[in-house]
Structures are given as structure tokens and as C-alpha cells.
Design a protein around this motif. Structure first.
Motif, PDB file in Angstrom:
ATOM      1  N   SER A 107      44.420  42.408  12.328  1.00 12.65           N
ATOM      2  CA  SER A 107      43.593  43.587  12.473  1.00 12.65           C
ATOM      3  C   SER A 107      42.719  43.538  13.710  1.00 12.65           C
ATOM      4  N   ASP A 108      42.492  42.353  14.245  1.00 15.72           N
ATOM      5  CA  ASP A 108      41.664  42.218  15.435  1.00 15.72           C
ATOM      6  C   ASP A 108      42.365  42.757  16.676  1.00 15.72           C
ATOM      7  N   GLY A 109      43.680  42.841  16.647  1.00 14.64           N
ATOM      8  CA  GLY A 109      44.418  43.269  17.814  1.00 14.64           C
ATOM      9  C   GLY A 109      44.526  42.148  18.824  1.00 14.64           C
ATOM     10  N   PRO A 110      45.082  42.445  19.992  1.00 15.58           N
ATOM     11  CA  PRO A 110      45.233  41.414  21.032  1.00 15.58           C
ATOM     12  C   PRO A 110      43.875  40.837  21.443  1.00 15.58           C
ATOM     13  N   LEU A 111      43.874  39.536  21.695  1.00 14.92           N
ATOM     14  CA  LEU A 111      42.643  38.854  22.095  1.00 14.92           C
ATOM     15  C   LEU A 111      42.368  39.128  23.569  1.00 14.92           C
ATOM     16  N   LEU A 112      41.213  39.679  23.867  1.00 16.62           N
ATOM     17  CA  LEU A 112      40.835  39.917  25.248  1.00 16.62           C
ATOM     18  C   LEU A 112      40.707  38.583  25.985  1.00 16.62           C
ATOM     19  N   THR A 113      41.407  38.441  27.077  1.00 18.09           N
ATOM     20  CA  THR A 113      41.371  37.216  27.874  1.00 18.09           C
ATOM     21  C   THR A 113      41.081  37.583  29.318  1.00 18.09           C
ATOM     22  N   LEU A 114      39.930  37.121  29.804  1.00 19.96           N
ATOM     23  CA  LEU A 114      39.523  37.405  31.173  1.00 19.96           C
ATOM     24  C   LEU A 114      40.080  36.336  32.095  1.00 19.96           C
ATOM     25  N   LEU A 115      40.786  36.765  33.131  1.00 19.89           N
ATOM     26  CA  LEU A 115      41.422  35.860  34.073  1.00 19.89           C
ATOM     27  C   LEU A 115      40.574  35.771  35.333  1.00 19.89           C
ATOM     28  N   LEU A 116      40.117  34.552  35.645  1.00 19.34           N
ATOM     29  CA  LEU A 116      39.308  34.315  36.832  1.00 19.34           C
ATOM     30  C   LEU A 116      40.210  33.662  37.873  1.00 19.34           C
ATOM     31  N   PRO A 117      40.498  34.351  38.967  1.00 15.18           N
ATOM     32  CA  PRO A 117      41.519  33.869  39.911  1.00 15.18           C
ATOM     33  C   PRO A 117      41.054  32.682  40.737  1.00 15.18           C
ATOM     34  N   LEU A 120      38.391  32.879  28.149  1.00 21.79           N
ATOM     35  CA  LEU A 120      38.282  32.787  29.601  1.00 21.79           C
ATOM     36  C   LEU A 120      39.384  31.881  30.128  1.00 21.79           C
ATOM     37  N   LEU A 121      40.068  32.312  31.168  1.00 22.45           N
ATOM     38  CA  LEU A 121      41.035  31.471  31.863  1.00 22.45           C
ATOM     39  C   LEU A 121      40.623  31.406  33.325  1.00 22.45           C
ATOM     40  N   GLY A 122      40.350  30.198  33.793  1.00 26.19           N
ATOM     41  CA  GLY A 122      39.998  30.000  35.191  1.00 26.19           C
ATOM     42  C   GLY A 122      41.107  29.260  35.908  1.00 26.19           C
ATOM     43  N   GLU A 123      41.662  29.895  36.937  1.00 22.12           N
ATOM     44  CA  GLU A 123      42.722  29.264  37.722  1.00 22.12           C
ATOM     45  C   GLU A 123      42.110  28.576  38.929  1.00 22.12           C
ATOM     46  N   SER A 124      42.391  27.284  39.094  1.00 23.69           N
ATOM     47  CA  SER A 124      41.963  26.524  40.263  1.00 23.69           C
ATOM     48  C   SER A 124      40.465  26.718  40.510  1.00 23.69           C
ATOM     49  N   PHE A 125      40.075  27.356  41.607  1.00 25.10           N
ATOM     50  CA  PHE A 125      38.671  27.619  41.918  1.00 25.10           C
ATOM     51  C   PHE A 125      37.933  28.278  40.754  1.00 25.10           C
ATOM     52  N   GLY A 126      38.646  29.075  39.965  1.00 26.77           N
ATOM     53  CA  GLY A 126      38.027  29.804  38.866  1.00 26.77           C
ATOM     54  C   GLY A 126      37.682  28.953  37.656  1.00 26.77           C
TER      55      GLY A 126
END
Length: 251
Positions: free
Chosen positions: A4-14, A68-74
């Protein structure tokens, strides 16, 4: 997380370029369990990790779970934001990232040349050696070159300086949510001992190493996406009651 929560919001930090364009292959591999939102950093303004964290905090949802997903510098940026204990945080993913002293020995030796490096067109050979792998498709190499070229050299140089000098050990230790380190076994940009160090700071951290160079999300988008989706689905915080923000927490 329930259905019922739906897709989990995931913020991508490049990563260092900050455009978010290089995350398109990863986003395209999503199965629908995550609502992916790619953030970007100003391409023409010098911003410290502290200043970028304020920009990210302004994008955090209210009354909703998120990751939160941080790629490399993020990665350190994600840890800095997470250490503020924002309500609803389910997990933090460090994708080909670091908490301190990121550079491999070869890259560290080039440190004094970094400002001049970003004033020149990024050579395809450098993209393949340090980032994308010797067998990287021409399209990916061109995408990296275009992303870097779209950012002012002084901004890129400052971000490189920030990355080389940050120490996010305390933020990693204080992160209130589960942590996934997703790395590449053929990464020639980052130090090889980072995964071990992260596990020493956070014994509960999950470590996943894929057969990939530094650009893990771009070279192995499907494997990386399944790893991220599975990690977030297992997070205990995904089903815990949402906590309201306290007065002393950053907005």
C-alpha cells in the motif's frame, strides 16, 4: 514497506559532474519497486558539501519513507544528510563511493594537476582507464565527456578538492539507517580498502562487489538495480512507524 505504500522514493545524488545524466542507464533498469528521483548540483556555482547538503535537505519528502543513493562524490553527501536523522529514511546506498581518502595511489599522485585537468577536454583514454573500463562502449565514454564538459572547470576542480579532503567517518557511524556499499572489483579510481574500512566503522553495513569498473551503475545497471532494490526491501526501517521531525533537526 508494504504494497500500500507504493514505490519507495529514492533520491539519487550523482557523482562529480553533478548533472545526473550519467544515471539514466541505472534508472532505466528499475523494476517499479522504487520511485527514482535524480537530483543535480549547480554546474556554474562552487558549493561545498555543507552547501550541497542544504540543497538535498530541501528535496527530502515529508511524511513519507525514502532512501538516499550517493554515487561516488555523492556518497559523503548522502551520509551527511543521513546523519541529520531525517524522518522516514529507510536506507543509504554508497555506489562506488567512499567515506574518506577516496583516491587510489595513481590518482593521488595527480592531485596537484586537478584544476588544470578539468580545463582540458576529458580524453577518452582517461575515461576508460579511470572510470568506465577498457571495454566501455563509445556511447558511454561520450556521455561522460559531455557531462564533464557541461560543468565549469572551477566547479569540477572544487568538487574534486572536496572529495579528496572530506572525512565522513562520523556521518557514516551516525547514520540511523542501514548502509549498502556497492562497489566495482575493477575500480581503478578508488582505494581498494574502502569496503573493509566501511565495515570496520559500520559492522552492520552490507557489502556488494560487482564485476565492474568505477562506473558500476552504468556498466552493470541491471545487477546494480537488483542489489539496491533487494537491500531496501530488506531494511527494517521500511516497515517501522514514521517518526516526526524534532525541532532541532534540519528542515
Amino acid at each position: 514497506m508494504t504494497a500500500s505504500d507504493g514505490p519507495l522514493l529514492t533520491l539519487l545524488l550523482p557523482g562529480l559532474d553533478g548533472t545526473g545524466r550519467l544515471l539514466e542507464r541505472f534508472v532505466a533498469a528499475a523494476s517499479g519497486t522504487l520511485e527514482l528521483r535524480t537530483l543535480s548540483y549547480p554546474p556554474d556555482r562552487v558549493r561545498s558539501y555543507a552547501e550541497l547538503a542544504e540543497l538535498v535537505r530541501a528535496e527530502l519528502p515529508r511524511g513519507r519513507r525514502f532512501a538516499l543513493l550517493g554515487e561516488s562524490f555523492g556518497g559523503p553527501l548522502a551520509l551527511r544528510v543521513a546523519a541529520g536523522r531525517p524522518p522516514g529514511l529507510v536506507g543509504v546506498v554508497l555506489a562506488a563511493s567512499f567515506h574518506r581518502r577516496p583516491a587510489a595511489r595513481l590518482v593521488s599522485a595527480l592531485r596537484p594537476l586537478s584544476p588544470a585537468f578539468f580545463r582540458l577536454p576529458l580524453p577518452a583514454h582517461a575515461v576508460r582507464v579511470l572510470l568506465a573500463g577498457h571495454d566501455a562502449p563509445d556511447a558511454l565514454v561520450a556521455d561522460v565527456q559531455a557531462a564533464v564538459a557541461s560543468v565549469q572547470p572551477r566547479v569540477m576542480a572544487r568538487r574534486a578538492h572536496e572529495a579528496l579532503h572530506v572525512d565522513a567517518t562520523g556521518w557514516l557511524r551516525d547514520c540511523p539507517a542501514p548502509v549498502l556499499f556497492l562497489g566495482g572489483r575493477q575500480d581503478r579510481l578508488l582505494r581498494t580498502g574502502l569496503a573493509i574500512e566501511i565495515r570496520l566503522v559500520r559492522p552492520d553495513a552490507e557489502i556488494r562487489m560487482l564485476d565492474a569498473p568505477h562506473l558500476v551503475l552504468q556498466r552493470r545497471p541491471d545487477e546494480a538495480m537488483r542489489a539496491v532494490e533487494g537491500f531496501l526491501a530488506r531494511s527494517p526501517a521500511a516497515t517501522a512507524p514514521l517518526r516526526a521531525a524534532s525541532a532541532d533537526e534540519p528542515a
